[in-house]
Design an enzyme around this catalytic site. Structure first.
Site, PDB file in Angstrom:
ATOM      1  N   CYS A   1       0.107   0.484  10.316  1.00  0.00           N
ATOM      2  CA  CYS A   1      -0.317  -0.586   9.403  1.00  0.00           C
ATOM      3  C   CYS A   1       0.834  -1.402   8.814  1.00  0.00           C
ATOM      4  O   CYS A   1       1.746  -0.857   8.182  1.00  0.00           O
ATOM      5  CB  CYS A   1      -1.149   0.008   8.277  1.00  0.00           C
ATOM      6  SG  CYS A   1      -1.824  -1.281   7.200  1.00  0.00           S
TER       7      CYS A   1
ATOM      8  N   CYS B   1       0.266   5.005   6.794  1.00  0.00           N
ATOM      9  CA  CYS B   1      -0.375   4.851   8.109  1.00  0.00           C
ATOM     10  C   CYS B   1       0.592   4.151   9.079  1.00  0.00           C
ATOM     11  O   CYS B   1       1.008   3.006   8.829  1.00  0.00           O
ATOM     12  CB  CYS B   1      -1.666   4.057   7.968  1.00  0.00           C
ATOM     13  SG  CYS B   1      -2.712   4.656   6.632  1.00  0.00           S
TER      14      CYS B   1
ATOM     15  N   CYS C   1       0.837  -1.206   0.000  1.00  0.00           N
ATOM     16  CA  CYS C   1       0.000   0.000   0.000  1.00  0.00           C
ATOM     17  C   CYS C   1       0.878   1.264   0.000  1.00  0.00           C
ATOM     18  O   CYS C   1       1.832   1.366   0.769  1.00  0.00           O
ATOM     19  CB  CYS C   1      -0.920   0.009   1.229  1.00  0.00           C
ATOM     20  SG  CYS C   1      -2.065   1.401   1.202  1.00  0.00           S
TER      21      CYS C   1
ATOM     22  N   CYS D   1     -19.431  -6.212   3.336  1.00  0.00           N
ATOM     23  CA  CYS D   1     -18.739  -4.981   3.708  1.00  0.00           C
ATOM     24  C   CYS D   1     -17.424  -4.974   2.949  1.00  0.00           C
ATOM     25  O   CYS D   1     -16.801  -6.036   2.809  1.00  0.00           O
ATOM     26  CB  CYS D   1     -18.472  -4.962   5.216  1.00  0.00           C
ATOM     27  SG  CYS D   1     -17.549  -3.502   5.749  1.00  0.00           S
TER      28      CYS D   1
ATOM     29  N   CYS E   1     -16.471  -9.212   5.497  1.00  0.00           N
ATOM     30  CA  CYS E   1     -15.811  -7.931   5.211  1.00  0.00           C
ATOM     31  C   CYS E   1     -14.540  -8.164   4.417  1.00  0.00           C
ATOM     32  O   CYS E   1     -13.663  -8.919   4.863  1.00  0.00           O
ATOM     33  CB  CYS E   1     -15.419  -7.226   6.509  1.00  0.00           C
ATOM     34  SG  CYS E   1     -16.766  -7.066   7.661  1.00  0.00           S
TER      35      CYS E   1
ATOM     36  N   ARG F   1     -18.221  -2.168  17.658  1.00  0.00           N
ATOM     37  CA  ARG F   1     -17.453  -3.415  17.497  1.00  0.00           C
ATOM     38  C   ARG F   1     -16.164  -3.386  18.293  1.00  0.00           C
ATOM     39  O   ARG F   1     -15.366  -2.450  18.180  1.00  0.00           O
ATOM     40  CB  ARG F   1     -17.138  -3.654  16.009  1.00  0.00           C
ATOM     41  CG  ARG F   1     -16.369  -4.966  15.786  1.00  0.00           C
ATOM     42  CD  ARG F   1     -16.231  -5.327  14.314  1.00  0.00           C
ATOM     43  NE  ARG F   1     -17.515  -5.368  13.676  1.00  0.00           N
ATOM     44  CZ  ARG F   1     -17.853  -4.641  12.600  1.00  0.00           C
ATOM     45  NH1 ARG F   1     -16.970  -3.857  12.041  1.00  0.00           N
ATOM     46  NH2 ARG F   1     -19.048  -4.734  12.085  1.00  0.00           N
TER      47      ARG F   1
ATOM     48  N   CYS G   1     -19.507   2.054   8.128  1.00  0.00           N
ATOM     49  CA  CYS G   1     -18.773   1.422   9.224  1.00  0.00           C
ATOM     50  C   CYS G   1     -17.558   2.310   9.445  1.00  0.00           C
ATOM     51  O   CYS G   1     -16.687   2.401   8.574  1.00  0.00           O
ATOM     52  CB  CYS G   1     -18.353   0.008   8.827  1.00  0.00           C
ATOM     53  SG  CYS G   1     -17.224  -0.768   9.995  1.00  0.00           S
TER      54      CYS G   1
HETATM   55  N1  SAM Z   1      -6.698   0.592   2.946  1.00  0.00           N
HETATM   56  C1  SAM Z   1      -7.980   0.796   3.460  1.00  0.00           C
HETATM   57  C2  SAM Z   1      -8.060   1.965   4.423  1.00  0.00           C
HETATM   58  O1  SAM Z   1      -7.087   2.286   5.084  1.00  0.00           O
HETATM   59  O2  SAM Z   1      -9.148   2.539   4.511  1.00  0.00           O
HETATM   60  C3  SAM Z   1      -8.582  -0.421   4.101  1.00  0.00           C
HETATM   61  C4  SAM Z   1      -7.820  -1.333   5.010  1.00  0.00           C
HETATM   62  S1  SAM Z   1      -7.228  -0.674   6.546  1.00  0.00           S
HETATM   63  C5  SAM Z   1      -6.205  -2.010   7.060  1.00  0.00           C
HETATM   64  C6  SAM Z   1      -8.628  -0.619   7.626  1.00  0.00           C
HETATM   65  C7  SAM Z   1      -8.426  -0.150   9.046  1.00  0.00           C
HETATM   66  O3  SAM Z   1      -7.805  -1.155   9.818  1.00  0.00           O
HETATM   67  C8  SAM Z   1      -7.579   1.070   9.297  1.00  0.00           C
HETATM   68  O4  SAM Z   1      -8.226   2.269   9.043  1.00  0.00           O
HETATM   69  C9  SAM Z   1      -7.258   0.948  10.776  1.00  0.00           C
HETATM   70  O5  SAM Z   1      -8.225   1.602  11.559  1.00  0.00           O
HETATM   71  C10 SAM Z   1      -7.319  -0.567  11.017  1.00  0.00           C
HETATM   72  N2  SAM Z   1      -5.979  -1.098  11.300  1.00  0.00           N
HETATM   73  C11 SAM Z   1      -4.971  -1.292  10.420  1.00  0.00           C
HETATM   74  N3  SAM Z   1      -3.869  -1.756  11.027  1.00  0.00           N
HETATM   75  C12 SAM Z   1      -4.175  -1.854  12.345  1.00  0.00           C
HETATM   76  C13 SAM Z   1      -3.437  -2.268  13.485  1.00  0.00           C
HETATM   77  N4  SAM Z   1      -2.158  -2.643  13.416  1.00  0.00           N
HETATM   78  N5  SAM Z   1      -4.056  -2.260  14.686  1.00  0.00           N
HETATM   79  C14 SAM Z   1      -5.354  -1.868  14.783  1.00  0.00           C
HETATM   80  N6  SAM Z   1      -6.097  -1.465  13.727  1.00  0.00           N
HETATM   81  C15 SAM Z   1      -5.514  -1.447  12.531  1.00  0.00           C
HETATM   82 FE1  SF4 Z   2      -2.881   1.274   3.299  1.00  0.00          FE
HETATM   83 FE2  SF4 Z   2      -2.848   0.164   5.688  1.00  0.00          FE
HETATM   84 FE3  SF4 Z   2      -3.221   2.775   5.469  1.00  0.00          FE
HETATM   85 FE4  SF4 Z   2      -5.169   1.065   4.648  1.00  0.00          FE
HETATM   86  S1  SF4 Z   2      -4.429   1.363   6.739  1.00  0.00           S
HETATM   87  S2  SF4 Z   2      -4.399   2.878   3.580  1.00  0.00           S
HETATM   88  S3  SF4 Z   2      -3.894  -0.637   3.915  1.00  0.00           S
HETATM   89  S4  SF4 Z   2      -1.342   1.648   4.891  1.00  0.00           S
END
Ligand code: SAM
Ligand code: SF4
Ligand code: DTB
Length: 335
Positions: free
Chosen positions: A78, A75, A71, A146, A115, A278, A206
């Protein structure tokens, strides 16, 4: 499973007699709630929970990563960002058949909602068409659908609605003020724009966030106030406890006191009483007792199945045992 009572859930668009939904929560008010004496906080959360839902019922959703890793976003929490040190190997978008097979397994295990998550900044048109085929196939199994695919424009949101999508997940993650510490590649406003495109297309929202990224109490309050001040509350509000993944900038983030986490759940319940709250990521490292307190504070949904997107989740058997010990049931459909 133990038998539950026959109280039924109100749909999130309804209000309970005498309990109108508020959309004008201030950060200060939310912070005051977060600091209530714990027994008072739980009493208020439970009172509202019972007005809107059967407190013995838990909605269950199963996650599948349909496009993992690589990606371009940064973030900090992530593991799928390509900008971090030890990143997950990037994979291609899964084929439709493989996704339907996973959805069948989830349904057999008892999930109500399936989802599908993709590690994209936003979907490309040809990929969106493949995701629409997945949505149609999963819906045909009788599951709610979802997806979480990153940012969407208005046209993409309508395309997903036409495919029959029930829910779109897009989290605000934290307070507007703390957001810049966590993500630099897209703004808080970008997130709100996607959410309004989803809402305007008639898809259920959501939307929630993460606790444990080093934010202060006022950021937790700011996050909940932002969610609870939306013109319509998200139908599902995932509250994630940060999963600290090696190689991400947040791998050494400070532990969250489980009682403080329960407080966030309780305040989400109080401010958004008609929404499903949730207890999302982070359960793998939580005790049964901490999860139980979350249910008592008003959490009425979990991710179910041994994986979240890329990290472990409690085994279904452990969850069933816990719900059985508590005499709680799973709802077949949250709609
Ligand atoms: N890429 C898309 C986005 O960011 O909208 C969808 C997938 S992203 C993994 C969805 C959500 O998962 C993120 O917004 C975050 O809130 C949650 N998430 C991701 N990594 C996480 C982690 N290590 N611990 C807790 N929540 C996490
Ligand atoms: Fe990409 Fe992870 Fe951020 Fe979603 S949360 S936009 S998968 S880096
Ligand atoms: C949400 O709020 N939490 C889920 C779902 N929406 C997509 C994702 C949690 C991801 C945890 C880290 C991982 O497994 O990669």
């Amino acid at each position: 499973m133990a038998d539950g009572s026959s109280l039924s859930a109100l749909s999130p668009s309804q209000t309970h007699a005498g309990t109108p939904l508020r959309h004008d929560w201030t950060r200060q008010e939310v912070e005051t709630l977060l600091n209530l004496p714990f027994p008072e906080l739980l009493y208020r959360a439970q009172t509202l929970h019972r007005q809107f839902f059967d407190p013995t019922e838990i909605q269950i959703s199963t996650l599948l990563s349909i496009k993992t890793g690589g990606c371009p976003e940064d973030c900090a929490y992530c593991p799928q960002s390509s900008r971090h040190e030890e990143r997950i190997k990037a994979e291609k978008l899964m084929a439709v058949d493989g996704v339907i097979a996973e959805a069948k397994r989830a349904k057999e295990a008892g999930a109500a909602r399936f989802c599908m998550g993709a590690a994209w900044r936003s979907p490309k048109d040809h990929d969106l068409e493949t995701v629409c085929s997945m949505i149609e196939g999963v819906k045909a199994l009788g599951l709610e659908t979802c997806v979480t695919l990153g940012m969407l424009d208005d046209r993409q949101a309508h395309r997903l609605k036409d495919a029959g999508l029930d829910y779109y997940n897009h989290n605000i993650d934290t307070s507007p003020e703390f957001y810049g510490e966590i993500i630099s590649t897209r703004t808080y406003q970008d997130r709100l724009d996607t959410l309004s495109n989803v809402r305007d297309a008639g898809i259920n929202v959501c939307c929630g966030g993460i606790v444990g990224m080093g934010e202060g109490e006022s950021d937790r309050a700011g996050m909940i106030a932002s969610l609870a001040s939306m013109p319509k509350h998200p139908e599902s509000v995932p509250i994630n406890l940060l999963v600290k993944v090696a190689g991400t900038p947040l791998q050494t983030a400070e532990e969250v006191d489980p009682i403080d986490f329960v407080r966030v759940i309780a305040v989400a319940r109080i401010t958004m009483p008609a929404s499903h709250v949730r207890l999302a990521a982070g359960r793998e490292n939580m005790t049964d007792e901490a999860q139980t307190l979350c249910f008592l504070a008003g959490a009425n949904s979990i991710f179910y199945g041994e994986r979240l997107l890329t990290t472990p989740n409690p085994a279904a058997t452990r969850d069933r045992q816990l719900l059985d010990r508590l005499g709680m049931n799973t709802t077949v459909s949250a709609k």
